[in-house]
Design a protein around this motif. Structure first.
Motif: not given
Length: 169
Positions: A44-54
């Motif tokens: 799995x990878x964890x992403x966070x986009x534009x200040x949204x929840x990861x």
């Protein structure tokens, strides 16, 4: 968990409308539910986009097998198999973190969630469509991660509720 018979669920989803349109059906509720049982194709990878929840993202493979040939009853002939890949996204904070930490490539999982259809523009500026499963329940079936995730979940629960470490053992 207590399960209701299918007819009770359907009765809750659809009701008979009385009056001018006798016998017509009116849809009261709808359902978007997916259940998958398979193996993880990548860590799995964890992403966070534009200040949204990861979000934790991974792929899950499910296999469909069937026997081909003229004599399927006698179980002779070739066995065919089709593998389908599913993109899984986990947004729930506790589940997201445990999934990211303990799920590894090859792990066997049961995933419940809903289908989500979206669009994005790839690096060549081409519009693409993507189908994602938004998971709200992940059950670890591989022995090596079941125990670790279980005890990690108990520690997280104790910390969230500020309970002493000896309370739940």
């Amino acid at each position: 968990m207590w399960r209701r018979p299918a007819w009770q669920v359907l009765r809750q989803l659809v009701r008979h409308e009385s009056g001018d349109t006798v016998g017509s059906l009116v849809l009261e509720r709808s359902m978007n539910r997916v259940q998958l049982l398979g193996r993880v194709g990548q860590d799995p990878i964890m992403r966070q986009v534009d200040g949204k929840n990861p979000v934790t993202i991974f792929s899950l493979a499910t296999n469909e097998m069937w026997r081909t040939g003229e004599n399927e009853v006698a179980q002779t002939g070739d066995i065919s198999q089709k593998t389908t890949w599913h993109r899984i996204s986990v947004f729930r904070p506790g589940l997201r973190d445990v999934t990211y930490q303990y799920v590894k490539k090859g792990s066997r999982l049961y995933v419940e969630g809903k289908l989500d259809y979206g669009e994005y523009t790839d690096k060549n500026n081409v519009r693409r469509q993507a189908t994602t499963i938004i998971a709200d329940n992940v059950i670890f079936l591989s022995d090596n991660i079941k125990e670790k995730a279980f005890y990690s979940g108990i520690r997280a629960l104790r910390w969230q509720q500020r309970l002493p470490l000896h309370c739940c053992t």
